[in-house]
Design a protein around this motif. Structure first.
Motif: not given
Length: 452
Positions: A244-250
């Motif tokens: 989820p953190r990767s998605v939030d960065l994107v």
């Protein structure tokens, strides 16, 4: 218009806004001719009533590896695709015989696909380290719908790492060629160091694979790709994200105006790292499976629309490549093109209609738009290819390797019961899967995604 010329009328639940209404879809010459109220009088060569089934666009699977292992091939992967509601695969360029980094190799693969494919195929290219970026324009003109590169050194010949310095050139070149660059985003230095430590200390613990690729190895890879794409004004697609953190960065970079999309995969929506205890090396996938909270967080981001694409990352290694006692002796990846639609949509339906609608788009329209086939694929709309997956939400499927058309011979979803299944696949107006039998033939699939 001469309605007597209609080839097929397909009746079922078609999306209207956020709702689903029973409609008749008229097909003529392989394309959607009209979408009308049920019962509209028309002469047609064939009628198919899907009852309460959803008439969905055929899945555009944005991440398929047909030729990483010689036992699979495009014929087997596209057979499996047809049986899973997939009407177009986006074929990855990291083939055993050599990466697709020249026009000669791209043209040879096109000929192979045209002779073997059961459904349509879009071809990705790649760019070799040390100057391969100079080939981007020629490969795009030859029909590559995009390019894929890796920040992790998977295989120095077949699947090499692109350095950060070279990535700047790659991003500039793909932007100039007006193509999306897809990135395998894992930080090489962290993973290599952790791999060395885990190989020495815990080579027989399947969760050593998870520890060797900690969350920061993914998020740092994601940030590197995002920053370089921002600098070069490139079109970026981030492959198989697990966090989820990767998605939030994107999402943050999207809000800054970057042209970026991301994908996740059904295995990140289904399994957790604890499933390694039972399946061991069969669930060795890069990036690895994560915690239950991460899995739930990815579902939340599908519902919110933050996850653009769900793809299979179909990697059909035979079981002998996955069942070594030492976890690091196993190849990474798992077969999935046949199961992706049923697994994802069943999971989404269990969470609500909004989740289902978002999942449908992530399997169909969004990947079509990202990889150059969105003018004809990914929507049930007049003028589009008559590519359909009929999904029956009440017809459960006991997933069994014996039913798979991939040559891998196994599935990580063995024994799983989905709430729904794909009961029919139609490719350009032709039924290629009737729910029990494959009806298509090798060579009927087309290579799609023409040069812009």
């Amino acid at each position: 218009m001469n309605e007597s010329r209609i080839d097929l009328v397909l009746t079922g639940r078609v999306q209207e806004g956020q709702g689903w209404v029973r409609k008749d879809v008229h097909v003529l010459n392989g394309r959607i001719h009209a979408i009308v109220d049920t019962g509209t009088q028309v002469e047609a060569s064939r009628w198919i009533d899907a009852k309460e089934g959803y008439v969905l666009p055929g899945m555009v699977d944005a991440h398929v590896h047909s030729l990483s292992h010689p036992g699979e091939g495009i014929a087997a992967s596209t057979r499996s695709a047809a049986a899973g509601g997939v009407t177009t695969i986006v074929e990855m360029p990291f083939d055993l015989k050599g990466p697709i980094n020249s026009t000669d190799r791209l043209n040879a693969k096109r000929e192979l696909a045209e002779s073997e494919a059961f459904v349509d195929v879009a071809l990705m290219g790649t760019l070799a380290p040390d100057g391969g970026w100079r080939s981007a324009e020629a490969l795009a003109e030859a029909g590559a719908v995009g390019f894929k590169v890796s920040l992790f050194d998977t295989d120095k010949d077949r699947f090499p790492r692109i350095s950060d310095a070279e990535l700047r050139n790659v991003m500039a070149a793909t932007a100039g060629a007006e193509r999306t660059v897809a990135v395998h985003a894992e930080n090489n230095e962290i993973v290599q160091a952790m791999l060395a430590a885990e190989r020495e200390l815990n080579p027989f613990d399947p969760k050593a694979h998870v520890r060797s690729r900690p969350p920061v190895s993914e998020t740092l890879g994601v940030l590197t790709a995002l920053e370089v794409a921002h600098e070069q004004n490139a079109r970026l697609h981030l492959c198989h994200l697990s966090l989820p953190r990767s998605v939030d960065l994107v999402e943050w970079y999207k809000n800054q105006g970057l042209d970026v999309t991301l994908e996740t995969c059904p295995h990140y929506l289904t399994f957790t790292e604890n499933d390694h205890d039972a399946q061991r090396g069969r669930l060795k996938i890069n990036p690895p499976l994560r915690k239950e909270s991460d899995r739930n967080g990815m579902w939340e981001r599908i519902a919110s629309g933050s996850i653009d694409v769900v793809s299979s990352d179909h990697a059909p290694w035979p079981a002998k490549y996955k069942d070594h006692e030492g976890i690091f002796a196993n190849h990474s990846g798992a077969p999935g093109v046949q199961t992706s639609m049923a697994v994802t949509l069943s999971g989404a339906l269990g969470r609500g209609q909004d989740d289902f609608n978002a999942a449908v788009r992530s399997l169909t329209e969004a990947p079509a738009l990202r990889f150059g086939v969105g003018a004809s694929k990914g929507r049930v709309a007049v003028g589009y290819d008559a590519d359909f997956a009929v999904f029956d939400p009440a017809s459960g499927w006991d997933i069994d390797a014996a039913d798979m058309y991939s040559n891998a011979g196994w599935t990580p979803y063995q024994g799983m019961k989905t709430s729904g299944r794909v009961t029919m696949t139609i490719s350009r107006g032709t039924v290629v899967w009737d729910g029990n039998e494959l009806l298509g033939e090798a060579g009927r699939g087309q290579v799609v995604g023409t040069p812009s």
